[in-house]
Design a protein around this motif. Sequence first.
Motif, mmCIF file in Angstrom:
data_model
loop_
_atom_site.group_PDB
_atom_site.id
_atom_site.type_symbol
_atom_site.label_atom_id
_atom_site.label_comp_id
_atom_site.label_asym_id
_atom_site.label_seq_id
_atom_site.Cartn_x
_atom_site.Cartn_y
_atom_site.Cartn_z
ATOM 1 N N LEU A 291 0.854 -1.030 0.091
ATOM 2 C CA LEU A 291 -0.193 0.021 -0.050
ATOM 3 C C LEU A 291 1.031 1.269 0.031
ATOM 4 O O LEU A 291 0.567 2.254 -0.497
ATOM 5 N N LEU A 292 1.964 1.239 0.592
ATOM 6 C CA LEU A 292 2.803 2.366 0.713
ATOM 7 C C LEU A 292 3.251 3.080 -0.587
ATOM 8 O O LEU A 292 2.945 4.321 -0.552
ATOM 9 N N PRO A 293 3.649 2.398 -1.745
ATOM 10 C CA PRO A 293 3.920 3.110 -2.832
ATOM 11 C C PRO A 293 2.881 3.755 -3.390
ATOM 12 O O PRO A 293 2.840 4.725 -4.075
ATOM 13 N N ILE A 294 1.523 2.982 -3.379
ATOM 14 C CA ILE A 294 0.460 3.625 -4.040
ATOM 15 C C ILE A 294 0.141 5.205 -3.216
ATOM 16 O O ILE A 294 -0.036 6.068 -3.773
ATOM 17 N N VAL A 295 -0.016 5.073 -1.880
ATOM 18 C CA VAL A 295 -0.249 6.249 -1.175
ATOM 19 C C VAL A 295 0.933 7.475 -1.254
ATOM 20 O O VAL A 295 0.539 8.780 -1.424
ATOM 21 N N GLU A 296 2.152 6.973 -1.312
ATOM 22 C CA GLU A 296 3.289 7.720 -1.721
ATOM 23 C C GLU A 296 2.992 8.631 -3.055
ATOM 24 O O GLU A 296 3.495 9.719 -3.069
ATOM 25 N N GLY A 297 2.653 7.689 -3.946
ATOM 26 C CA GLY A 297 2.641 8.359 -5.471
ATOM 27 C C GLY A 297 3.550 7.322 -6.382
ATOM 28 O O GLY A 297 4.626 7.152 -6.287
ATOM 29 N N SER A 298 2.678 6.515 -6.954
ATOM 30 C CA SER A 298 3.284 5.852 -8.179
ATOM 31 C C SER A 298 2.337 5.608 -9.227
ATOM 32 O O SER A 298 1.338 6.201 -9.120
ATOM 33 N N VAL A 299 2.814 5.199 -10.454
ATOM 34 C CA VAL A 299 2.000 5.011 -11.553
ATOM 35 C C VAL A 299 1.488 3.747 -11.757
ATOM 36 O O VAL A 299 2.343 2.592 -11.464
ATOM 37 N N VAL A 300 0.238 3.553 -11.728
ATOM 38 C CA VAL A 300 -0.579 2.322 -11.798
ATOM 39 C C VAL A 300 -0.902 1.847 -13.067
ATOM 40 O O VAL A 300 -1.794 2.771 -13.430
ATOM 41 N N PRO A 301 -0.693 0.859 -13.789
ATOM 42 C CA PRO A 301 -1.151 0.498 -15.064
ATOM 43 C C PRO A 301 -2.881 0.234 -14.960
ATOM 44 O O PRO A 301 -3.100 -0.752 -14.226
ATOM 45 N N THR A 302 -3.683 0.680 -15.811
ATOM 46 C CA THR A 302 -4.927 0.465 -16.001
ATOM 47 C C THR A 302 -5.281 0.147 -17.428
ATOM 48 O O THR A 302 -4.592 0.550 -18.301
ATOM 49 N N LYS A 303 -6.618 -0.412 -17.795
ATOM 50 C CA LYS A 303 -6.976 -0.563 -19.006
ATOM 51 C C LYS A 303 -7.043 0.795 -19.961
ATOM 52 O O LYS A 303 -7.317 0.843 -20.958
ATOM 53 N N TYR A 304 -7.296 1.720 -18.932
ATOM 54 C CA TYR A 304 -7.341 3.373 -19.697
ATOM 55 C C TYR A 304 -6.155 3.853 -19.738
ATOM 56 O O TYR A 304 -6.152 5.072 -20.112
ATOM 57 N N GLY A 305 -5.001 3.279 -19.231
ATOM 58 C CA GLY A 305 -3.664 4.015 -19.185
ATOM 59 C C GLY A 305 -3.118 4.141 -18.093
ATOM 60 O O GLY A 305 -3.850 3.889 -16.915
ATOM 61 N N PRO A 306 -1.881 4.551 -17.797
ATOM 62 C CA PRO A 306 -1.095 4.806 -16.533
ATOM 63 C C PRO A 306 -1.820 5.856 -15.842
ATOM 64 O O PRO A 306 -2.359 6.947 -16.266
ATOM 65 N N ILE A 307 -1.949 5.436 -14.517
ATOM 66 C CA ILE A 307 -2.472 6.283 -13.578
ATOM 67 C C ILE A 307 -1.461 6.758 -12.480
ATOM 68 O O ILE A 307 -1.174 5.923 -11.622
ATOM 69 N N ASP A 308 -1.366 8.033 -12.246
ATOM 70 C CA ASP A 308 -0.449 8.412 -11.118
ATOM 71 C C ASP A 308 -1.154 8.933 -9.902
ATOM 72 O O ASP A 308 -2.178 9.829 -9.985
ATOM 73 N N THR A 309 -0.819 8.319 -8.900
ATOM 74 C CA THR A 309 -1.482 8.208 -7.520
ATOM 75 C C THR A 309 -1.051 9.579 -6.635
ATOM 76 O O THR A 309 -1.664 9.626 -5.509
ATOM 77 N N SER A 310 -0.159 10.284 -6.908
ATOM 78 C CA SER A 310 0.575 11.176 -6.265
ATOM 79 C C SER A 310 -0.408 12.239 -5.668
ATOM 80 O O SER A 310 -0.255 12.704 -4.577
ATOM 81 N N HIS A 311 -1.694 12.542 -6.380
ATOM 82 C CA HIS A 311 -2.468 13.581 -5.670
ATOM 83 C C HIS A 311 -3.693 13.113 -5.620
ATOM 84 O O HIS A 311 -4.880 13.845 -5.482
ATOM 85 N N ILE A 312 -3.933 11.761 -5.527
ATOM 86 C CA ILE A 312 -5.219 11.246 -4.876
ATOM 87 C C ILE A 312 -5.493 11.349 -3.342
ATOM 88 O O ILE A 312 -4.220 11.226 -2.712
ATOM 89 N N LEU A 313 -6.406 11.580 -3.022
ATOM 90 C CA LEU A 313 -6.584 12.016 -1.389
ATOM 91 C C LEU A 313 -7.181 10.559 -0.861
ATOM 92 O O LEU A 313 -8.073 9.996 -1.419
ATOM 93 N N PHE A 314 -6.359 10.052 0.106
ATOM 94 C CA PHE A 314 -6.553 8.969 0.898
ATOM 95 C C PHE A 314 -7.249 9.021 2.315
ATOM 96 O O PHE A 314 -6.519 10.008 2.984
ATOM 97 N N ILE A 315 -8.473 8.696 2.441
ATOM 98 C CA ILE A 315 -8.739 8.961 3.816
ATOM 99 C C ILE A 315 -8.962 7.317 4.390
ATOM 100 O O ILE A 315 -9.722 6.558 3.824
ATOM 101 N N SER A 316 -8.455 7.068 5.504
ATOM 102 C CA SER A 316 -8.451 5.592 6.063
ATOM 103 C C SER A 316 -9.304 5.796 7.410
ATOM 104 O O SER A 316 -9.316 6.861 7.999
ATOM 105 N N ALA A 317 -9.815 4.480 7.942
ATOM 106 C CA ALA A 317 -10.687 4.767 9.151
ATOM 107 C C ALA A 317 -10.218 3.259 9.888
ATOM 108 O O ALA A 317 -10.177 2.186 8.999
ATOM 109 N N GLY A 318 -10.370 3.240 11.046
ATOM 110 C CA GLY A 318 -10.397 1.962 11.684
ATOM 111 C C GLY A 318 -10.781 2.190 13.245
ATOM 112 O O GLY A 318 -10.503 3.333 13.906
ATOM 113 N N ALA A 319 -11.189 0.938 13.742
ATOM 114 C CA ALA A 319 -11.504 1.060 14.970
ATOM 115 C C ALA A 319 -10.363 1.022 16.222
ATOM 116 O O ALA A 319 -10.323 1.571 17.271
#
Length: 453
Positions: A291-319
């Motif tokens: 999970l670390l590189p995804i949250v840090e910012g990396s390029v993920v291949p998808t069928k629509y082309g590569p997606i840079d996750t650097s500026h995706i907002l991640f909100i996590s939750a747990g008890a």
Amino acid sequence: MSTNNRKLTPKKIVAELNKYIVGQNAAKRSVAIALRNRWRRQQIKDELQDEIMPNNIIMVGPTGVGKTEIARRLSRLVDAPFIKVEASKFTEVGYVGRDVESMVRELMNSAFNQTRTRMMDKVYNKVYNLALSRVLDALVPEPKYNEIIQSDDYEDRYFRTKEKIRKQLESGKLDDRQVEIPEAPFLGGSLEFLIPPGSGIQEVDFAEIMSQILPSSMDDRKRMKMSVKDAIKYYVETESNRMVSREKIIEAAREAVQNNGIIFIDEIDKIVSKDRQGQVDVSRSGVQRDLLPIVEGSVVPTKYGPIDTSHILFISAGAFHTVKPSDLIPELQGRFPIRVELQSLTQADFERILVEPENSLVKQYQALFAADKCQLTFQKKAIAEIAKYAALANEKMEDIGARRLHTIMNTLLDDYLFEMPSPKLKEVKVTPAMVREKVAAVIESEDLARFIL
């Protein structure tokens, strides 16, 4: 964020969340600031824009206090790609289960569908009129040359007939009539194949491949017979696909994901594990590393082309009942700089939750009773009794927060819900005595409460 979201100031975001969620002001405030900062970042025109990282948030608190509800309401509030995933569903790459990159692919799929729908809506009126014309041409074919020269007024009669049929078509009088139309060329679809995580195989757009294989010329296409109503829908779909190019949809969706995408990771505490004397836990520590590189910012291949996750907002939750946020690997902790603690709900909170939100349980049950022509009312003291027993049940058993209200309300109103509709049930008034009669015995018997509440 879209231009519509520039009006969503932090105060307005909190005000909207207050309509559905009682308390938890610190969490609402943090989420509101994080969302607004995304819009603020996009107003910066120089290279500094790329340096401003999202304020990823980790919400800590017992179950049923509003963590997931905050995320759910955000998805409806902001005009941005949003998905909710459960961390417990992921496994380390190389093991059977979902890999963490799949959350990005899922977000992109959601954004593509959302963007496609929005673009299609913009051209709908134009496409609908075009579809009517296509169906009208099928119902009233153009006259052949030899038919025209045999009659002086044939062309005039053709256009009068066509206008008459058009009016019937627009009014819906011809919906059930059968019409024969040529099959449109393959313009895309949802042909997807499951790809094993960690296999190194990228997603492939088989729809694009099929469009190159299947025939597209008029002579090669088959003719289909269907109702006029279905033919209009068919032409609306095919002409929309033709008018709104797939490339434009992908470009807009990718831009929305990379700059405005939000991923809510629930149950993040389930991937936290303490030392187990060298034992490998594929559903926990390995997932954190993936999970670390995804949250840090990396390029993920998808069928629509590569997606840079650097500026995706991640909100996590747990008890975090048995572990602490500090038990996450240090690098992952650093990628969630905003930590908010949500408070356990009190009896006073339960009273407010029952009546204040726009989707409160009292309003929901009143609507359900009204569907069977029965008026449901609650005395103020009865609301207080329900809240008291909910708090007591959470204290005696596992604390499941506001979810306890659902089970108590169902226990209270179960008999009426079963009997309705009934001519004898036109009005139900919930009193404190009724609450005590229905719920008190269950609460006092721990064995019964364990199974019922």
